[in-house]
Design a protein around this motif. Sequence first.
Motif, mmCIF file in Angstrom:
data_model
loop_
_atom_site.group_PDB
_atom_site.id
_atom_site.type_symbol
_atom_site.label_atom_id
_atom_site.label_comp_id
_atom_site.label_asym_id
_atom_site.label_seq_id
_atom_site.Cartn_x
_atom_site.Cartn_y
_atom_site.Cartn_z
ATOM 1 N N GLN A 97 8.861 -1.916 5.977
ATOM 2 C CA GLN A 97 8.871 -3.168 6.732
ATOM 3 C C GLN A 97 7.866 -3.132 7.887
ATOM 4 O O GLN A 97 7.221 -4.142 8.189
ATOM 5 C CB GLN A 97 10.281 -3.455 7.255
ATOM 6 C CG GLN A 97 11.281 -3.878 6.191
ATOM 7 C CD GLN A 97 11.763 -2.712 5.342
ATOM 8 O OE1 GLN A 97 11.603 -1.538 5.719
ATOM 9 N NE2 GLN A 97 12.363 -3.005 4.206
ATOM 10 N N ILE A 98 7.744 -1.976 8.539
ATOM 11 C CA ILE A 98 6.777 -1.862 9.633
ATOM 12 C C ILE A 98 5.369 -2.140 9.113
ATOM 13 O O ILE A 98 4.599 -2.899 9.716
ATOM 14 C CB ILE A 98 6.870 -0.468 10.285
ATOM 15 C CG1 ILE A 98 8.189 -0.315 11.047
ATOM 16 C CG2 ILE A 98 5.695 -0.240 11.243
ATOM 17 C CD1 ILE A 98 8.487 1.106 11.484
ATOM 18 N N ARG A 99 5.019 -1.517 7.986
ATOM 19 C CA ARG A 99 3.670 -1.707 7.448
ATOM 20 C C ARG A 99 3.449 -3.124 6.924
ATOM 21 O O ARG A 99 2.487 -3.802 7.308
ATOM 22 C CB ARG A 99 3.387 -0.699 6.323
ATOM 23 C CG ARG A 99 2.050 -0.935 5.627
ATOM 24 C CD ARG A 99 1.755 0.110 4.578
ATOM 25 N NE ARG A 99 1.366 1.377 5.177
ATOM 26 C CZ ARG A 99 0.127 1.645 5.581
ATOM 27 N NH1 ARG A 99 -0.835 0.737 5.469
ATOM 28 N NH2 ARG A 99 -0.160 2.812 6.111
ATOM 29 N N ASN A 100 4.334 -3.579 6.042
ATOM 30 C CA ASN A 100 4.076 -4.832 5.345
ATOM 31 C C ASN A 100 4.405 -6.075 6.161
ATOM 32 O O ASN A 100 3.722 -7.101 6.044
ATOM 33 C CB ASN A 100 4.865 -4.871 4.025
ATOM 34 C CG ASN A 100 4.373 -3.840 3.037
ATOM 35 O OD1 ASN A 100 3.232 -3.384 3.119
ATOM 36 N ND2 ASN A 100 5.226 -3.445 2.110
ATOM 37 N N ASP A 101 5.458 -5.990 6.993
ATOM 38 C CA ASP A 101 5.905 -7.189 7.705
ATOM 39 C C ASP A 101 5.277 -7.338 9.091
ATOM 40 O O ASP A 101 5.207 -8.448 9.615
ATOM 41 C CB ASP A 101 7.427 -7.174 7.861
ATOM 42 C CG ASP A 101 8.148 -7.258 6.530
ATOM 43 O OD1 ASP A 101 7.479 -7.500 5.513
ATOM 44 O OD2 ASP A 101 9.382 -7.042 6.502
ATOM 45 N N VAL A 102 4.817 -6.209 9.689
ATOM 46 C CA VAL A 102 4.288 -6.277 11.058
ATOM 47 C C VAL A 102 2.826 -5.841 11.140
ATOM 48 O O VAL A 102 1.981 -6.565 11.663
ATOM 49 C CB VAL A 102 5.144 -5.424 12.024
ATOM 50 C CG1 VAL A 102 4.513 -5.388 13.415
ATOM 51 C CG2 VAL A 102 6.554 -5.983 12.107
ATOM 52 N N CYS A 103 2.511 -4.659 10.609
ATOM 53 C CA CYS A 103 1.168 -4.110 10.818
ATOM 54 C C CYS A 103 0.109 -4.780 9.945
ATOM 55 O O CYS A 103 -0.989 -5.090 10.433
ATOM 56 C CB CYS A 103 1.179 -2.608 10.581
ATOM 57 S SG CYS A 103 2.187 -1.709 11.787
ATOM 58 N N ASN A 104 0.396 -4.988 8.683
ATOM 59 C CA ASN A 104 -0.602 -5.648 7.832
ATOM 60 C C ASN A 104 -0.983 -7.033 8.361
ATOM 61 O O ASN A 104 -2.171 -7.366 8.426
ATOM 62 C CB ASN A 104 -0.102 -5.742 6.396
ATOM 63 C CG ASN A 104 -0.223 -4.418 5.653
ATOM 64 O OD1 ASN A 104 -0.901 -3.507 6.114
ATOM 65 N ND2 ASN A 104 0.439 -4.302 4.513
ATOM 66 N N PRO A 105 -0.026 -7.880 8.757
ATOM 67 C CA PRO A 105 -0.393 -9.186 9.329
ATOM 68 C C PRO A 105 -0.756 -9.139 10.812
ATOM 69 O O PRO A 105 -1.023 -10.189 11.409
ATOM 70 C CB PRO A 105 0.863 -10.035 9.094
ATOM 71 C CG PRO A 105 1.984 -9.065 9.063
ATOM 72 C CD PRO A 105 1.426 -7.821 8.440
ATOM 73 N N ASN A 106 -0.768 -7.939 11.412
ATOM 74 C CA ASN A 106 -1.214 -7.751 12.798
ATOM 75 C C ASN A 106 -0.402 -8.600 13.780
ATOM 76 O O ASN A 106 -0.955 -9.340 14.597
ATOM 77 C CB ASN A 106 -2.710 -8.087 12.925
ATOM 78 C CG ASN A 106 -3.321 -7.527 14.200
ATOM 79 O OD1 ASN A 106 -2.805 -6.592 14.794
ATOM 80 N ND2 ASN A 106 -4.434 -8.119 14.624
ATOM 81 N N LEU A 107 0.921 -8.443 13.733
ATOM 82 C CA LEU A 107 1.797 -9.229 14.596
ATOM 83 C C LEU A 107 2.040 -8.529 15.935
ATOM 84 O O LEU A 107 1.918 -7.307 16.059
ATOM 85 C CB LEU A 107 3.133 -9.481 13.888
ATOM 86 C CG LEU A 107 3.056 -10.269 12.575
ATOM 87 C CD1 LEU A 107 4.452 -10.460 11.996
ATOM 88 C CD2 LEU A 107 2.357 -11.609 12.773
#
Length: 307
Positions: free
Chosen positions: A81-91
């Motif tokens: 979730q950290i990678r796909n939901d926050v870091c990939n979209p740069n939130l």
Amino acid sequence: MRPAVARVLTEAAHERPGLVVLGADGHGLAMGVRSAFPERYIDVGIAEPNLVGVASGLARAGHAVVVGTMAPFLVRRAQEQIRNDVCNPNLDVTFLGVGGGLGYGTLGPTHHAPEDLGSFAAMPNTLVLCPADATEAAWAVREALDWPGPAYVRLGAREDAVLYPDTEPFDLGRGRPLRPARDALALAMGAGVAVALRAADLLAADGVGLGVLALSALKPFPADEIRAAAASTGVVAVVEEHLDATGLAARTALALAGTWRGRFLVHALDDRYPPVGDRAELLAFYGVDARSVGSAVRAAAACGGTP
């Protein structure tokens, strides 16, 4: 570190009406926010993947989000979730991991997180900070809140020695030279800074000059500064409370590869199963203690740094 960071978050909540703080069965970091702005604190319970999902949704809705919880469970349970939901979209989510490394000591390897910094540094768009004491922790959290994307700050679970005055000037892109390098140089961050300073004091009594360069950030990594600092010595020692293969030692080795020749000493955690012990005992088991660092540096310096 936690009381100092709690004050920073409370100040930030007063300054930033959109700031929301999340927790997972614990609100120590958010006591001030919870008291002043109860509607802006959410505890999701022991459900770290859900914690990150909620943080992602709030960030997409325009909120600045702080997630504060135990590092071992945040890093391992919610990595996808950290990678796909926050870091990939740069939130805009700031993660505060309490008890990274060996911070929870006698609670054992289920509660240790020797890979937390490297795990976050492997994510896109991240800022990764590892403060050495409460003063640096307060600065690091302010930096993370100002970072335009995901950030991770490792926080101690127990008391850490106070190393810096409240007026200490920190610089995200540079280290701080705390001892001049004459015979060897120690690169350290987090708990490793206090260890390196104690080793320098021990060596000074024997006439060996160990310089100490304290770093705040694993990412962005000050590779140019490290190459410049290492150029003046034939012995470089890395001192860190982190897995050797993915932290400061690994990044320093990459920075120096092909440009520096000398003795490269690594005092870091490895993948051995630890004994039962408190944090200091565990650090000594892995050789991240002043006696081990001093002994290795003394032997290397006696050889003049020759590989």
